[in-house]
Design a protein around this motif. Structure first.
Motif, PDB file in Angstrom:
ATOM      1  N   GLN A  70       0.837  -1.199   0.000  1.00 46.36           N
ATOM      2  CA  GLN A  70       0.000   0.000   0.000  1.00 46.36           C
ATOM      3  C   GLN A  70       0.871   1.247   0.000  1.00 46.36           C
ATOM      4  O   GLN A  70       0.597   2.207  -0.706  1.00 46.36           O
ATOM      5  N   ARG A  71       1.927   1.262   0.788  1.00 44.61           N
ATOM      6  CA  ARG A  71       2.810   2.428   0.819  1.00 44.61           C
ATOM      7  C   ARG A  71       3.463   2.644  -0.531  1.00 44.61           C
ATOM      8  O   ARG A  71       3.592   3.750  -1.003  1.00 44.61           O
ATOM      9  N   ARG A  72       3.888   1.579  -1.160  1.00 47.14           N
ATOM     10  CA  ARG A  72       4.531   1.673  -2.480  1.00 47.14           C
ATOM     11  C   ARG A  72       3.534   2.186  -3.511  1.00 47.14           C
ATOM     12  O   ARG A  72       3.850   3.055  -4.316  1.00 47.14           O
ATOM     13  N   THR A  73       2.321   1.674  -3.476  1.00 45.51           N
ATOM     14  CA  THR A  73       1.296   2.085  -4.426  1.00 45.51           C
ATOM     15  C   THR A  73       0.934   3.559  -4.228  1.00 45.51           C
ATOM     16  O   THR A  73       0.832   4.310  -5.190  1.00 45.51           O
ATOM     17  N   ALA A  74       0.771   3.973  -2.980  1.00 43.86           N
ATOM     18  CA  ALA A  74       0.415   5.365  -2.701  1.00 43.86           C
ATOM     19  C   ALA A  74       1.532   6.299  -3.148  1.00 43.86           C
ATOM     20  O   ALA A  74       1.275   7.358  -3.729  1.00 43.86           O
ATOM     21  N   ARG A  75       2.780   5.925  -2.900  1.00 44.63           N
ATOM     22  CA  ARG A  75       3.909   6.756  -3.308  1.00 44.63           C
ATOM     23  C   ARG A  75       3.950   6.881  -4.826  1.00 44.63           C
ATOM     24  O   ARG A  75       4.150   7.964  -5.373  1.00 44.63           O
ATOM     25  N   GLN A  76       3.742   5.783  -5.519  1.00 46.83           N
ATOM     26  CA  GLN A  76       3.766   5.814  -6.983  1.00 46.83           C
ATOM     27  C   GLN A  76       2.620   6.662  -7.521  1.00 46.83           C
ATOM     28  O   GLN A  76       2.803   7.418  -8.467  1.00 46.83           O
ATOM     29  N   GLN A  77       1.455   6.565  -6.924  1.00 48.75           N
ATOM     30  CA  GLN A  77       0.325   7.384  -7.367  1.00 48.75           C
ATOM     31  C   GLN A  77       0.615   8.859  -7.165  1.00 48.75           C
ATOM     32  O   GLN A  77       0.234   9.694  -7.984  1.00 48.75           O
ATOM     33  N   GLY A  78       1.298   9.184  -6.089  1.00 47.23           N
ATOM     34  CA  GLY A  78       1.666  10.578  -5.843  1.00 47.23           C
ATOM     35  C   GLY A  78       2.594  11.106  -6.929  1.00 47.23           C
ATOM     36  O   GLY A  78       2.417  12.218  -7.432  1.00 47.23           O
ATOM     37  N   TRP A  79       3.593  10.296  -7.298  1.00 46.94           N
ATOM     38  CA  TRP A  79       4.516  10.718  -8.360  1.00 46.94           C
ATOM     39  C   TRP A  79       3.796  10.806  -9.699  1.00 46.94           C
ATOM     40  O   TRP A  79       4.058  11.721 -10.492  1.00 46.94           O
ATOM     41  N   ASP A  80       2.884   9.887  -9.969  1.00 45.35           N
ATOM     42  CA  ASP A  80       2.120   9.941 -11.216  1.00 45.35           C
ATOM     43  C   ASP A  80       1.284  11.223 -11.280  1.00 45.35           C
ATOM     44  O   ASP A  80       1.221  11.880 -12.319  1.00 45.35           O
ATOM     45  N   ALA A  81       0.670  11.582 -10.174  1.00 46.45           N
ATOM     46  CA  ALA A  81      -0.133  12.803 -10.135  1.00 46.45           C
ATOM     47  C   ALA A  81       0.748  14.036 -10.325  1.00 46.45           C
ATOM     48  O   ALA A  81       0.363  14.974 -11.033  1.00 46.45           O
ATOM     49  N   ALA A  82       1.929  14.034  -9.716  1.00 46.74           N
ATOM     50  CA  ALA A  82       2.840  15.177  -9.870  1.00 46.74           C
ATOM     51  C   ALA A  82       3.285  15.324 -11.322  1.00 46.74           C
ATOM     52  O   ALA A  82       3.341  16.439 -11.852  1.00 46.74           O
ATOM     53  N   ARG A  83       3.594  14.198 -11.964  1.00 44.62           N
ATOM     54  CA  ARG A  83       3.992  14.252 -13.377  1.00 44.62           C
ATOM     55  C   ARG A  83       2.853  14.772 -14.250  1.00 44.62           C
ATOM     56  O   ARG A  83       3.059  15.577 -15.146  1.00 44.62           O
ATOM     57  N   LEU A  84       1.644  14.304 -13.984  1.00 44.99           N
ATOM     58  CA  LEU A  84       0.486  14.746 -14.748  1.00 44.99           C
ATOM     59  C   LEU A  84       0.260  16.250 -14.587  1.00 44.99           C
ATOM     60  O   LEU A  84       0.024  16.963 -15.561  1.00 44.99           O
ATOM     61  N   LEU A  85       0.363  16.732 -13.347  1.00 43.84           N
ATOM     62  CA  LEU A  85       0.184  18.163 -13.116  1.00 43.84           C
ATOM     63  C   LEU A  85       1.269  18.977 -13.813  1.00 43.84           C
ATOM     64  O   LEU A  85       0.999  20.051 -14.360  1.00 43.84           O
ATOM     65  N   ALA A  86       2.504  18.486 -13.804  1.00 42.29           N
ATOM     66  CA  ALA A  86       3.592  19.187 -14.486  1.00 42.29           C
ATOM     67  C   ALA A  86       3.340  19.245 -15.995  1.00 42.29           C
ATOM     68  O   ALA A  86       3.558  20.280 -16.631  1.00 42.29           O
ATOM     69  N   GLU A  87       2.866  18.142 -16.559  1.00 43.32           N
ATOM     70  CA  GLU A  87       2.563  18.123 -17.989  1.00 43.32           C
ATOM     71  C   GLU A  87       1.412  19.067 -18.322  1.00 43.32           C
ATOM     72  O   GLU A  87       1.451  19.776 -19.330  1.00 43.32           O
ATOM     73  N   LEU A  88       0.384  19.099 -17.496  1.00 44.27           N
ATOM     74  CA  LEU A  88      -0.736  20.016 -17.700  1.00 44.27           C
ATOM     75  C   LEU A  88      -0.273  21.471 -17.606  1.00 44.27           C
ATOM     76  O   LEU A  88      -0.698  22.325 -18.389  1.00 44.27           O
ATOM     77  N   ASP A  89       0.612  21.742 -16.651  1.00 43.47           N
ATOM     78  CA  ASP A  89       1.141  23.088 -16.491  1.00 43.47           C
ATOM     79  C   ASP A  89       1.925  23.520 -17.738  1.00 43.47           C
ATOM     80  O   ASP A  89       1.768  24.638 -18.214  1.00 43.47           O
ATOM     81  N   ARG A  90       2.753  22.619 -18.252  1.00 43.85           N
ATOM     82  CA  ARG A  90       3.530  22.921 -19.470  1.00 43.85           C
ATOM     83  C   ARG A  90       2.586  23.139 -20.651  1.00 43.85           C
ATOM     84  O   ARG A  90       2.790  24.034 -21.474  1.00 43.85           O
ATOM     85  N   ALA A  91       1.553  22.304 -20.757  1.00 44.09           N
ATOM     86  CA  ALA A  91       0.619  22.419 -21.885  1.00 44.09           C
ATOM     87  C   ALA A  91      -0.156  23.726 -21.822  1.00 44.09           C
ATOM     88  O   ALA A  91      -0.401  24.364 -22.854  1.00 44.09           O
ATOM     89  N   CYS A  92      -0.526  24.151 -20.631  1.00 36.64           N
ATOM     90  CA  CYS A  92      -1.286  25.389 -20.490  1.00 36.64           C
ATOM     91  C   CYS A  92      -0.400  26.622 -20.687  1.00 36.64           C
ATOM     92  O   CYS A  92      -0.877  27.678 -21.085  1.00 36.64           O
ATOM     93  N   ALA A  93       0.901  26.495 -20.420  1.00 37.73           N
ATOM     94  CA  ALA A  93       1.823  27.620 -20.543  1.00 37.73           C
ATOM     95  C   ALA A  93       2.154  27.915 -22.008  1.00 37.73           C
ATOM     96  O   ALA A  93       2.539  29.029 -22.342  1.00 37.73           O
ATOM     97  N   THR A  94       1.993  26.934 -22.872  1.00 36.98           N
ATOM     98  CA  THR A  94       2.353  27.154 -24.282  1.00 36.98           C
ATOM     99  C   THR A  94       1.185  27.594 -25.111  1.00 36.98           C
ATOM    100  O   THR A  94       0.079  27.626 -24.816  1.00 36.98           O
TER     101      THR A  94
END
Length: 94
Positions: A70-94
Motif C-alpha cells: 500500500q505504501r509503495r502504491t500510494a507513493r507511486q500514485q503521488g509521483w504519477d499525479a505530480a507528473r500529470l500536473l507538471a505536464e498540464l502546467d507545461r501544456a497550459c503555458a504554451t
C-alpha cells in the motif's frame, strides 16, 4: 487508542474532502497522518490477539506485505499525479 486514532483519521479525512483552501487541506492532512500513525500499532496488537500462536506469523507476514504494498502504491500514485500536473502546467503555458 486505536478507536481515537480511527475517529481522528475519519474526521480529518472529511475535513480534507471539504477543505476550502490548500492551507486547510494541508492542516487536515497533518491530522490525518497523526490518526493513521495512532492506529497502526493497534492493528498489530489486534492481529496478535485474534490469531492463535501457530497462525500468528503468517497473519503478521500478510499484514506487513499489504502495508508495504500500500505504501509503495500510494507513493507511486503521488509521483504519477505530480507528473500529470507538471505536464498540464507545461501544456497550459504554451
Amino acid at each position: 487508542m486505536y478507536i481515537s486514532g480511527l475517529v481522528l483519521f475519519i474526521l480529518s479525512s472529511a475535513a480534507c474532502g471539504m477543505a476550502p483552501s490548500i492551507e486547510v487541506l494541508v492542516f487536515a492532512r497533518v491530522f490525518q497522518g497523526v490518526g493513521a500513525a495512532t492506529m497502526m500499532p493497534g492493528t498489530l496488537s489486534i492481529i496478535t490477539q485474534a490469531f492463535p500462536p501457530q497462525q500468528r506469523g503468517l497473519a503478521i507476514g500478510i499484514w506487513g506485505g499489504v502495508s508495504g504494498k500500500q505504501r509503495r502504491t500510494a507513493r507511486q500514485q503521488g509521483w504519477d499525479a505530480a507528473r500529470l500536473l507538471a505536464e498540464l502546467d507545461r501544456a497550459c503555458a504554451t
